[in-house]
Design an enzyme around this catalytic site. Structure first.
Site: not given
Length: 285
Positions: A140, A163, A231, A234, A257, A266
């Site tokens: 990211r 994150k 983004h 990515r 994730h 995806y």
């Protein structure tokens, strides 16, 4: 209470500054709404299903869509939970998940090179390194900007903080490593352990908005889609790996994730790409 809620999100829930800002804004909107709706100092304990529906209807009146309404409801639930109050049971609106739009490997490289060519001196080397890193390692943009001089010297992998302050190890391709090393060698600001790896022109941290702006201009010059953003690089990283046979669990770890469901999107991207190839190449498609 709102200030304590913000501290709770930052310290205990380890939410990003953007999530904290959004959730706090929702809490403030809810309290303002209840002052008018209840006719006095807001009473969260008296909040019922009809009140929550009225709040969301008011937000709809402000022009927000399904995705924003769902986020608003999630923020309200989190705020009420922090206050020790059980939120009224209300099903959120259905949100159709959009399929990410990847760019081809050639487009990703052309984009990075075009952005770099518009800069003079070491800043061009910096932009090339940033964009190649986003595509080559699936970062990211905030994760790339969060790297410090502690990442040096570079090896075959890179430790990234994502994150909720979770760290993960991502691969560092030789071409990406060479681009970063070329930038570091050209940068007039010596790398320091506690300082950002990617610097702005005056030595401060490079802002993500600068990278987004440069990409926006480059995609216009190259005739790329408006969805070609930092983004999107990515997304391209994930899609191209999946197309080469990487399993979902490994891809989940590489992307950082928390849930496999976030990675499964995806598979739809890869299937959509396959159908595009079929339609363009098969004589009876």
């Amino acid at each position: 209470m709102v200030g304590a809620f913000a501290d709770h999100l930052r310290r205990d829930r380890r939410r990003s500054i953007h999530t904290v800002r959004a959730y706090v804004a929702t809490a403030e909107r809810l309290l303002d709404f209840l002052r008018d709706h209840q006719g006095g100092e807001p009473n969260l304990k008296a909040l019922g299903l009809a009140d929550l529906r009225a709040f969301l209807a008011a937000r709809r009146g402000d022009g927000i869509g399904n995705a924003s309404t769902a986020r608003e409801l999630s923020a309200v639930r989190t705020f009420l939970g922090f206050a020790g109050i059980e939120a009224p049971r209300l099903r959120g609106p259905k949100v159709k998940k959009g399929v990410p739009r990847p760019v081809s490997p050639a487009e990703a490289i052309a984009l990075a090179e075009d952005v770099a060519e518009q800069r003079e001196g070491w800043t061009g080397a910096r932009d090339l390194a940033v964009l190649l890193l986003l595509y080559g390692s699936g970062l990211r943009i905030g994760e790339a900007m969060g790297l410090t001089g502690a990442a040096l010297p570079l090896g075959g992998t890179l430790t990234v903080t994502g994150k909720r302050n979770k760290t993960r190890v991502v691969p560092l391709l030789p071409q990406v490593r060479q681009a970063i090393e070329a930038y570091v060698a050209a940068c007039p600001y010596p790398p320091a352990t506690e300082q950002p790896l990617f610097r702005g022109a005056r030595g401060g941290p490079l802002e993500p908005s600068q990278v987004r702006r440069a990409v926006r201009r480059a995609r216009g010059r190259l005739g790329l889609s408006e969805r070609t953003t930092p983004h999107a690089l990515r997304h391209s990283f994930a899609t191209h790996l999946l197309g080469r046979g990487v399993d979902l669990r490994s891809l989940q770890e590489l992307l950082g994730h928390a849930s496999l469901s976030s990675t499964q999107i995806y598979t739809a991207v890869d299937a959509a790409h396959l159908m595009d190839v079929y339609r363009n190449a098969h004589p009876r498609a």
